[in-house]
Design an enzyme around this catalytic site. Structure first.
Site, mmCIF file in Angstrom:
data_model
loop_
_atom_site.group_PDB
_atom_site.id
_atom_site.type_symbol
_atom_site.label_atom_id
_atom_site.label_comp_id
_atom_site.label_asym_id
_atom_site.label_seq_id
_atom_site.Cartn_x
_atom_site.Cartn_y
_atom_site.Cartn_z
ATOM 1 N N SER A 539 -2.422 1.115 4.020
ATOM 2 C CA SER A 539 -1.213 1.861 4.823
ATOM 3 C C SER A 539 -1.693 3.117 5.606
ATOM 4 O O SER A 539 -2.848 3.280 6.217
ATOM 5 C CB SER A 539 -0.044 2.072 4.263
ATOM 6 O OG SER A 539 1.027 2.073 4.971
ATOM 7 N N ASP A 625 4.355 -7.864 8.972
ATOM 8 C CA ASP A 625 4.391 -6.328 8.559
ATOM 9 C C ASP A 625 5.307 -5.816 9.681
ATOM 10 O O ASP A 625 5.027 -5.751 10.852
ATOM 11 C CB ASP A 625 3.200 -5.625 8.331
ATOM 12 C CG ASP A 625 3.229 -4.374 7.777
ATOM 13 O OD1 ASP A 625 4.154 -3.817 7.738
ATOM 14 O OD2 ASP A 625 2.051 -4.163 7.076
ATOM 15 N N HIS A 659 4.710 -6.036 4.618
ATOM 16 C CA HIS A 659 3.752 -4.718 4.477
ATOM 17 C C HIS A 659 3.128 -4.808 3.037
ATOM 18 O O HIS A 659 2.023 -4.500 2.626
ATOM 19 C CB HIS A 659 4.556 -3.592 4.534
ATOM 20 C CG HIS A 659 3.758 -2.373 4.519
ATOM 21 N ND1 HIS A 659 2.874 -2.013 5.548
ATOM 22 C CD2 HIS A 659 3.775 -1.048 3.708
ATOM 23 C CE1 HIS A 659 2.061 -0.947 5.378
ATOM 24 N NE2 HIS A 659 2.969 -0.280 4.164
#
Length: 699
Positions: A539, A625, A659
């Site tokens: 991320s 995501d 995600h």
């Protein structure tokens, strides 16, 4: 490794013009998920990655079996008491998802758990994730909240990975799922005190929780009442119930500012009362004590201070714990007879007990590196504090702290099978020196006796004041037992060293995050810890990976970037994308500020790929995501192939996940085994277990 030819992304000129700067982005078309060429390209990348890593099938299977064999697959959590019930969750061998359960309570001591991890006598199953998931490729629970009287369960589910959940209710007396069904809600939600009403939030097109609704259980969803709507796109909405069950808390916050409204939980149809109006840069939160509120805030207190406030005038704050430069106050929990403060000092967490009648004190822990935090403590009237503890060599452990005896009582330590012995491993703290002279802490774990220098995996994050505290990992043992050292760089932008640590790694000081990380890698080599170094992050930590590879491509033997935020500038320029406006407080607003635009352009990984020799890179992403879109790593890999040398550059896209990647535990273990086998291959570490593992030249 095979010399198979990688896919070549087509080039379609797309012009970006901001602040007089003209940029042609030839891979911008990949943002369109509905374009057949996009899906075809992602599938071609998956096929290529599968082909060039085919030689890792056997080590991948070996590592998967190691993770599986070290895990007690049938297991249950330590039960937590709430009124007349002990609540817990358990897992069953061969099943992907957890099962939420409860048994009737008798006394404050948790029921005895069998070593086999099986169900407790008198068990009532509240929610079985395996039954709910069925044959779905993806499944996640967004919220699971039992009403205060214990008769109803509110739960929400997601079958795509896009974090839009459907809310339902279950009658825990009859076992029936009620007909109420509310689609498109966000995480969380809470009950009124009487259990007749449930409050929940929904998201806007930018995935921002912005509306709070009130639902009467048994009534139609289209009759739900809009309680609050937040129109400022920087702010999101959350709802909670105090531990005392006296007040509902409506929390509105941005990255740097917060605002709270309160409502008597016995009057769910009433009006929320504003505590203090928002003031830019001031964050605060409340909890209800027996005779007033406790307020944790940073108004004139960078590392936060704790104050008290009367119930009839909650906006008037009287200091209780003053601000300290060396201690960051993280959270406060109010109980009938005491208050618990969670804090951070010297890069480690701590817990402070404040009895209503007596002097405050801090709980002591035995290891030099560890993480301690309050656990599930739903009861307001209690003589015990549930807390969690772990370190890089100690598996996650659950304790009850006896407040009268001031004694830690170990209730359970996560079993690690296969002959694991914590004494076989050791953890260390090192300090690197950053470019500006700042000392940066590094946590290290290694199998005892591993010769140095050794191949190393260096992990980093460094954003949002999120701290990567010392913690145990079963999967990591597959690295340590092959003579690989694992380290975490606690770089600026995280919160490990207090609020200032975060402030010095955000906005127009963001580059400190990246240079700190490179300095840590260089220190570990120079001090004799590390030979070849693979770096890993996800991320915002994926942004770190891309930026570090641009800064010092020759320092690393490989890069693992998971759901990486590598096209940061283009994303933060587009306010129509999820979370962008909210993110301006973290990264700056390049859309309206030319200086921020220039600064972000100077470090955004996609913008700064050079015709240099880069290390091998493995980028992993998910099609659904909603936080970091799949197109960011797809564009990055395409540009690396077109511009740079070295590599290979691999892209793996989960076509049915979000995600967090694959949702089932066995699926996630397989994905981790894939990543670890790639890391070991790049480090030249072969299938020999223990500190005597052989390391062959990478080639």
């Amino acid at each position: 490794m095979t010399t198979d030819t990688p896919p070549v992304a087509k080039r379609v000129a797309s012009e970006r013009v901001h602040h007089g700067d003209v940029v042609v982005d030839e891979y911008a078309w990949l943002i369109n998920k509905d374009d057949p060429d996009t899906v075809a390209y992602l599938e071609a990348e998956n096929s290529y990655t599968e082909r060039v890593t085919a030689h890792l099938d056997q080590p991948r299977d070996t590592i998967f079996q190691e993770i599986k064999n070290r895990t007690q697959e049938t297991d249950l959590s330590v039960p937590t008491r709430k009124r007349n019930w002990w609540y817990y969750s358990r897992t069953v061998e061969g099943k992907q998802y957890g099962i939420q359960c409860r048994v009737a309570a008798d006394g404050e001591t948790p029921p005895v758990m069998g070593e086999d991890g099986g169900p407790l006598p008198g068990e009532q199953v509240l929610l079985d994730g395996n039954e709910l998931a069925g044959e779905a490729d993806f499944f996640a629970v967004g919220t699971s909240v039992v009403s205060p009287d214990g008769t109803k369960l509110a739960f929400s589910t997601d079958f795509k990975g896009d974090e839009r959940f459907t809310l339902r209710f279950k009658d825990l007396v009859t076992g029936e799922t009620l007909p109420d069904a509310i689609p498109g809600i966000s995480y969380g939600g809470t009950w009124s005190a009487d259990g007749t009403t449930f409050f929940y939030t929904v998201v806007d097109d930018a995935w921002r929780p912005y509306r709070l609704y009130r639902h009467t259980v048994g009534g139609p969803a289209d009759s739900d009442v809009l309680v609050y709507e937040e129109n400022d796109e920087r702010f999101w909405v959350g709802i909670g119930l105090t531990r005392s069950e006296r007040y509902l808390m409506l929390n509105v916050g941005s990255k740097i500012t917060s605002e709270v409204r309160i409502l008597d939980a016995a009057d769910p149809a009433g009006e929320f009362e504003l505590v203090r109006p928002r003031k830019t840069g001031v964050e605060y939160g409340l909890d209800h004590a027996e005779d007033g509120f406790l307020v944790l805030h940073n108004d004139g207190a960078e590392n936060f201070e704790l104050a008290t406030a009367p119930v009839d005038d909650p906006g008037v704050w009287t200091p209780l714990i003053a601000h300290r430069e060396d201690t960051r106050l993280l959270d406060v929990d109010a109980f009938a007879t005491h208050t618990v403060v969670h804090f951070r000092r010297d890069g480690l967490t701590g817990i402070r007990i404040m009895p209503r009648d007596g002097e405050p004190y801090e709980i002591e822990f035995p290891e030099p590196l560890y993480t301690a935090e309050p656990g599930g403590n739903p009861e307001f009237h209690t003589a015990r504090l549930r807390l969690g503890y772990t370190s890089m060599v100690t598996p996650p452990s659950v304790y009850d702290y006896d407040l009268a005896a001031r004694e830690l009582i170990l209730l359970k330590q996560r079993p690690v099978l296969g002959g694991f012995d914590p004494a076989d491993y050791e953890q260390h703290r090192e300090w690197a020196t950053a470019e500006d002279g700042t000392r940066v802490p590094i946590s290290i774990v290694t199998r005892r006796g591993t010769p140095r220098p050794a191949p190393m995996v260096l992990y980093g994050y460094g954003s949002y004041e999120m701290s990567v505290d010392p913690a145990f990992s079963v999967a990591r043992l597959s690295l340590l037992d092959r003579g690989v050292i694992f380290a975490v760089a606690h770089i600026r932008g995280g919160g490990e060293m207090g609020r200032r640590w975060y402030e010095e790694g955000k906005l127009t000081r963001k580059k400190n995050t990246f240079s700190d990380f490179v300095a840590c890698a260089r220190h570990l080599k120079a001090s004799g810890w590390a030979g070849d170094v693979i770096v890993r992050g996800g991320s915002a930590g994926g942004l770190l990976m891309g930026a570090a590879a641009n800064l010092a491509p020759g320092e690393f033997a490989g890069v693992v970037a998971e759901v990486p935020f590598v096209d940061a500038l283009n994303t933060i320029l587009d306010p129509s994308l999820p979370l962008t406006v909210i993110e301006w407080d973290e990264w700056g607003d390049p859309l309206h500020n030319a200086d921020v635009y220039a600064y972000m352009k100077s470090y955004s990984p996609y913008e700064n790929v050079e015709p240099a020799t880069y290390p091998p890179i493995l980028a992993i992403t998910s099609l659904n995501d909603t936080r970091v879109f799949y197109h960011e790593p797809a564009k990055w890999i395409a540009r690396l192939r077109a511009t740079a040398s070295g590599g290979p550059f691999l892209l793996k896209t989960q076509m049915g996940a979000g995600h967090g990647g694959r949702s089932g535990r066995y699926d996630s273990w397989r994905e981790e085994a894939f990543t670890l086998s790639w890391i070991l291959d790049r480090l030249g570490v072969r299938e020999v277990t223990g500190p005597e593992a052989t390391v062959e030249p990478v080639g």
